[in-house]
Design a protein around this motif. Structure first.
Motif, PDB file in Angstrom:
ATOM      1  N   ASP A   1      55.466  93.110  49.473  1.00 12.19           N
ATOM      2  CA  ASP A   1      54.897  93.775  50.656  1.00 12.19           C
ATOM      3  C   ASP A   1      53.674  93.046  51.204  1.00 12.19           C
ATOM      4  O   ASP A   1      52.880  93.627  51.949  1.00 12.19           O
ATOM      5  CB  ASP A   1      54.509  95.225  50.339  1.00 12.19           C
ATOM      6  CG  ASP A   1      55.687  96.061  49.866  1.00 12.19           C
ATOM      7  OD1 ASP A   1      56.768  95.927  50.481  1.00 12.19           O
ATOM      8  OD2 ASP A   1      55.544  96.832  48.891  1.00 12.19           O
ATOM      9  N   GLY A   2      53.509  91.782  50.830  1.00 19.94           N
ATOM     10  CA  GLY A   2      52.352  91.032  51.298  1.00 19.94           C
ATOM     11  C   GLY A   2      51.049  91.454  50.665  1.00 19.94           C
ATOM     12  O   GLY A   2      49.974  91.070  51.144  1.00 19.94           O
TER      13      GLY A   2
ATOM     14  N   ARG B   1      46.558 101.396  52.409  1.00 10.00           N
ATOM     15  CA  ARG B   1      45.226 101.067  52.899  1.00 10.00           C
ATOM     16  C   ARG B   1      45.290  99.843  53.806  1.00 10.00           C
ATOM     17  O   ARG B   1      44.653  99.818  54.883  1.00 10.00           O
ATOM     18  CB  ARG B   1      44.275 100.794  51.733  1.00 10.00           C
ATOM     19  CG  ARG B   1      42.871 100.401  52.164  1.00 10.00           C
ATOM     20  CD  ARG B   1      41.980 100.160  50.972  1.00 10.00           C
ATOM     21  NE  ARG B   1      40.656  99.707  51.373  1.00 10.00           N
ATOM     22  CZ  ARG B   1      39.676  99.383  50.547  1.00 10.00           C
ATOM     23  NH1 ARG B   1      39.858  99.498  49.225  1.00 10.00           N
ATOM     24  NH2 ARG B   1      38.512  98.974  50.993  1.00 10.00           N
ATOM     25  N   ARG B   2      46.044  98.830  53.433  1.00  7.71           N
ATOM     26  CA  ARG B   2      46.192  97.641  54.268  1.00  7.71           C
ATOM     27  C   ARG B   2      46.755  97.999  55.639  1.00  7.71           C
ATOM     28  O   ARG B   2      46.270  97.562  56.686  1.00  7.71           O
ATOM     29  CB  ARG B   2      47.102  96.639  53.552  1.00  7.71           C
ATOM     30  CG  ARG B   2      47.260  95.248  54.195  1.00  7.71           C
ATOM     31  CD  ARG B   2      48.380  95.175  55.226  1.00  7.71           C
ATOM     32  NE  ARG B   2      49.625  95.772  54.833  1.00  7.71           N
ATOM     33  CZ  ARG B   2      50.592  95.146  54.142  1.00  7.71           C
ATOM     34  NH1 ARG B   2      50.456  93.892  53.812  1.00  7.71           N
ATOM     35  NH2 ARG B   2      51.721  95.793  53.852  1.00  7.71           N
ATOM     36  N   ASP B   3      47.787  98.873  55.633  1.00  9.79           N
ATOM     37  CA  ASP B   3      48.419  99.264  56.889  1.00  9.79           C
ATOM     38  C   ASP B   3      47.481 100.099  57.746  1.00  9.79           C
ATOM     39  O   ASP B   3      47.459  99.947  58.986  1.00  9.79           O
ATOM     40  CB  ASP B   3      49.700 100.028  56.599  1.00  9.79           C
ATOM     41  CG  ASP B   3      50.779  99.148  55.959  1.00  9.79           C
ATOM     42  OD1 ASP B   3      50.633  97.910  56.005  1.00  9.79           O
ATOM     43  OD2 ASP B   3      51.752  99.710  55.426  1.00  9.79           O
TER      44      ASP B   3
ATOM     45  N   ALA C   1      53.842  87.448  40.679  1.00  9.98           N
ATOM     46  CA  ALA C   1      54.528  87.882  41.899  1.00  9.98           C
ATOM     47  C   ALA C   1      55.986  88.218  41.590  1.00  9.98           C
ATOM     48  O   ALA C   1      56.530  89.215  42.087  1.00  9.98           O
ATOM     49  CB  ALA C   1      54.440  86.804  42.974  1.00  9.98           C
ATOM     50  N   MET C   2      56.632  87.415  40.766  1.00 15.09           N
ATOM     51  CA  MET C   2      58.000  87.713  40.349  1.00 15.09           C
ATOM     52  C   MET C   2      58.052  89.057  39.620  1.00 15.09           C
ATOM     53  O   MET C   2      58.915  89.915  39.908  1.00 15.09           O
ATOM     54  CB  MET C   2      58.525  86.600  39.436  1.00 15.09           C
ATOM     55  CG  MET C   2      59.909  86.857  38.859  1.00 15.09           C
ATOM     56  SD  MET C   2      61.222  86.841  40.103  1.00 15.09           S
ATOM     57  CE  MET C   2      61.401  85.053  40.310  1.00 15.09           C
ATOM     58  N   LEU C   3      57.139  89.260  38.683  1.00 14.02           N
ATOM     59  CA  LEU C   3      57.088  90.523  37.948  1.00 14.02           C
ATOM     60  C   LEU C   3      56.827  91.691  38.888  1.00 14.02           C
ATOM     61  O   LEU C   3      57.402  92.775  38.731  1.00 14.02           O
ATOM     62  CB  LEU C   3      56.009  90.447  36.869  1.00 14.02           C
ATOM     63  CG  LEU C   3      55.793  91.694  36.017  1.00 14.02           C
ATOM     64  CD1 LEU C   3      57.063  92.082  35.269  1.00 14.02           C
ATOM     65  CD2 LEU C   3      54.640  91.464  35.031  1.00 14.02           C
TER      66      LEU C   3
ATOM     67  N   LEU D   1      46.291  81.431  46.660  1.00 15.73           N
ATOM     68  CA  LEU D   1      47.745  81.282  46.558  1.00 15.73           C
ATOM     69  C   LEU D   1      48.475  82.564  46.912  1.00 15.73           C
ATOM     70  O   LEU D   1      49.590  82.533  47.452  1.00 15.73           O
ATOM     71  CB  LEU D   1      48.120  80.843  45.141  1.00 15.73           C
ATOM     72  CG  LEU D   1      47.781  79.398  44.756  1.00 15.73           C
ATOM     73  CD1 LEU D   1      47.912  79.208  43.260  1.00 15.73           C
ATOM     74  CD2 LEU D   1      48.665  78.413  45.511  1.00 15.73           C
ATOM     75  N   TRP D   2      47.867  83.710  46.619  1.00 14.46           N
ATOM     76  CA  TRP D   2      48.496  84.985  46.915  1.00 14.46           C
ATOM     77  C   TRP D   2      48.264  85.449  48.353  1.00 14.46           C
ATOM     78  O   TRP D   2      48.932  86.369  48.810  1.00 14.46           O
ATOM     79  CB  TRP D   2      47.986  86.048  45.953  1.00 14.46           C
ATOM     80  CG  TRP D   2      48.731  86.083  44.653  1.00 14.46           C
ATOM     81  CD1 TRP D   2      50.006  85.677  44.418  1.00 14.46           C
ATOM     82  CD2 TRP D   2      48.235  86.585  43.407  1.00 14.46           C
ATOM     83  NE1 TRP D   2      50.347  85.894  43.098  1.00 14.46           N
ATOM     84  CE2 TRP D   2      49.281  86.450  42.453  1.00 14.46           C
ATOM     85  CE3 TRP D   2      47.027  87.140  42.995  1.00 14.46           C
ATOM     86  CZ2 TRP D   2      49.139  86.855  41.127  1.00 14.46           C
ATOM     87  CZ3 TRP D   2      46.887  87.534  41.676  1.00 14.46           C
ATOM     88  CH2 TRP D   2      47.929  87.393  40.753  1.00 14.46           C
ATOM     89  N   ARG D   3      47.321  84.822  49.030  1.00 10.75           N
ATOM     90  CA  ARG D   3      46.936  85.313  50.361  1.00 10.75           C
ATOM     91  C   ARG D   3      47.226  84.331  51.491  1.00 10.75           C
ATOM     92  O   ARG D   3      47.154  84.711  52.656  1.00 10.75           O
ATOM     93  CB  ARG D   3      45.444  85.682  50.351  1.00 10.75           C
ATOM     94  CG  ARG D   3      45.176  86.942  49.536  1.00 10.75           C
ATOM     95  CD  ARG D   3      43.712  87.111  49.177  1.00 10.75           C
ATOM     96  NE  ARG D   3      43.530  88.398  48.490  1.00 10.75           N
ATOM     97  CZ  ARG D   3      43.767  88.587  47.189  1.00 10.75           C
ATOM     98  NH1 ARG D   3      44.211  87.576  46.439  1.00 10.75           N
ATOM     99  NH2 ARG D   3      43.582  89.778  46.649  1.00 10.75           N
ATOM    100  N   GLU D   4      47.529  83.099  51.162  1.00 10.17           N
ATOM    101  CA  GLU D   4      47.811  82.092  52.174  1.00 10.17           C
ATOM    102  C   GLU D   4      49.213  81.540  51.943  1.00 10.17           C
ATOM    103  O   GLU D   4      49.554  81.130  50.833  1.00 10.17           O
ATOM    104  CB  GLU D   4      46.784  80.964  52.107  1.00 10.17           C
ATOM    105  CG  GLU D   4      45.349  81.426  52.330  1.00 10.17           C
ATOM    106  CD  GLU D   4      44.341  80.298  52.160  1.00 10.17           C
ATOM    107  OE1 GLU D   4      44.730  79.118  52.321  1.00 10.17           O
ATOM    108  OE2 GLU D   4      43.170  80.589  51.850  1.00 10.17           O
TER     109      GLU D   4
END
Length: 362
Positions: free
Chosen positions: A170-171, A355-357, A96-98, A143-146
């Motif tokens: 960007d979530g 796509r998410r949006d 996530a940092m990268l 961990l990436w989604r909650e």
């Protein structure tokens, strides 16, 4: 379709002159290779993860973070992130940092690696390799989604009210490929989550790769992620080129004969006949690569290995020139012309955010 290169970061002695690059030289060479890949128009640079000599890339996110600062559009990935021996919390935070530092130009490939002793080095049991891969990724996915995770499993201490930081850019988490040479359980795992499946496609005959990709496609559809044709597939490949085929074979033969992964077994001719290894002219590489879709279908990412076995940096950069000038433009045009409507392009952060949006607004 995305085209790029992957490296295992080996420090192998050049059999033609006896020289072995030092760690500093090899690490710096990998940065040069990545920057050259962007210069010649490739899309992806991926690095392996190893924790033993003769390899140097023990910290992929450090390497990729440095490359991110020196490139502008290259997708930065891994050709193995050890999901079995890395802590999922650390993977979540590091990538996530990268992702933030690289403005989203990041994805990664989960794998178990090919070095058995790495398990006890990191306090794990190799006999639990598949269960570790399954449990650790289940945690990483959450961990990436909650924002707040409560977790209890077999292989690590429980988590209570834990938030991984930073949160994905960007979530949207980095796209994940699950890489495997031989394990159908990993193809099943990729299908279950709707992630990508990457078949290394170097050591085994095409029939084996076709079976693994076919299994993944069927199970991808079974879990409701789309049609089998919409599954996200990547392939590896190993090439060595000169403009004249005979020159390529003559120059590459000593590297093949002495390579730790190839040498002292089948001949170069036998190996190129039975596996996707291609040694010859740019046109031969084009023809061989185009044949891959005949048995795996339309796919999204092709990564080539061009820097292993002791090849000098000058030769590697020449390979990249040939890829960028003569091979990839033709492959890109031909693959795109054959790709049916409805078959997705290679994953990018921007496309996944869009796509998410769109789904949220539907």
């Amino acid at each position: 379709m995305q085209f790029g290169i992957f490296t295992v970061g080996d420090r192998t002695t050049d059999p033609t002159d006896g020289s072995t690059p030092g760690e500093y030289e090899r690490i710096k060479a990998m940065v040069t290779i990545a920057r050259k890949a962007e210069e010649v128009g490739l899309d992806v640079f991926a690095t392996g993860e190893h924790h033993n000599p003769p390899f140097v890339p023990s910290s992929p996110t450090t390497l990729l973070g440095h490359i991110a600062a020196r490139t502008e559009r290259l997708i930065l990935s891994t050709s193995t992130t050890l999901i079995t021996t890395n802590d999922p919390v650390k993977i979540a935070e590091d990538f996530a940092m990268l992702q933030h530092l690289a403005d989203g130009r990041v994805d990664l490939m989960m794998g178990r690696g090919n070095t058995g002793p790495v398990y006890p080095w990191f306090g794990q049991d190799i006999r639990q390799g598949i269960p570790l891969a399954i449990e650790n990724y289940a945690l990483l996915h959450r961990l990436w989604r909650e924002d707040v995770v409560n977790w209890e499993g077999r292989f690590r201490t429980a988590l209570q009210g834990f938030t991984s930081t930073p949160r994905p850019l960007d979530g949207v988490p980095p796209f994940v490929w699950h890489g495997s040479i031989r394990s159908p359980e990993i193809a099943e795992q990729a299908a279950y989550y709707g992630d990508g499946f990457f078949a290394n496609h170097i050591f085994w005959p095409k029939e084996h790769t076709a079976k693994m990709v076919g299994l993944y496609r069927r199970r991808f559809a079974h879990y409701g992620h789309g049609t089998p044709e919409q599954a996200i597939v990547g392939l590896g490949g190993h090439v060595f080129m000169r403009r004249n085929s005979q020159d390529a074979v003559r120059e590459f033969r000593p590297y093949f004969d002495n390579a730790p992964v190839y040498g002292h077994g089948p001949s170069l001719e036998e190996y190129t006949r039975e596996t996707p290894l291609t040694v010859g002219s740019p046109q031969e590489v084009i023809d061989r690569t185009m044949s891959f879709r005949e048995y795996v279908g339309d796919y999204q990412r092709q990564l080539f290995l061009v820097d292993s076995g002791g090849l000098p940096l000058k030769t590697v950069l020449e390979q990249l020139d040939l890829l960028g000038e003569e091979v990839v433009p033709v492959l890109r045009k031909e693959m795109e012309s054959l790709r049916p409507a409805g078959v997705p392009a290679g994953p990018t952060h921007a496309a996944r955010v869009a796509r998410r949006d769109a789904e949220a607004g539907a």
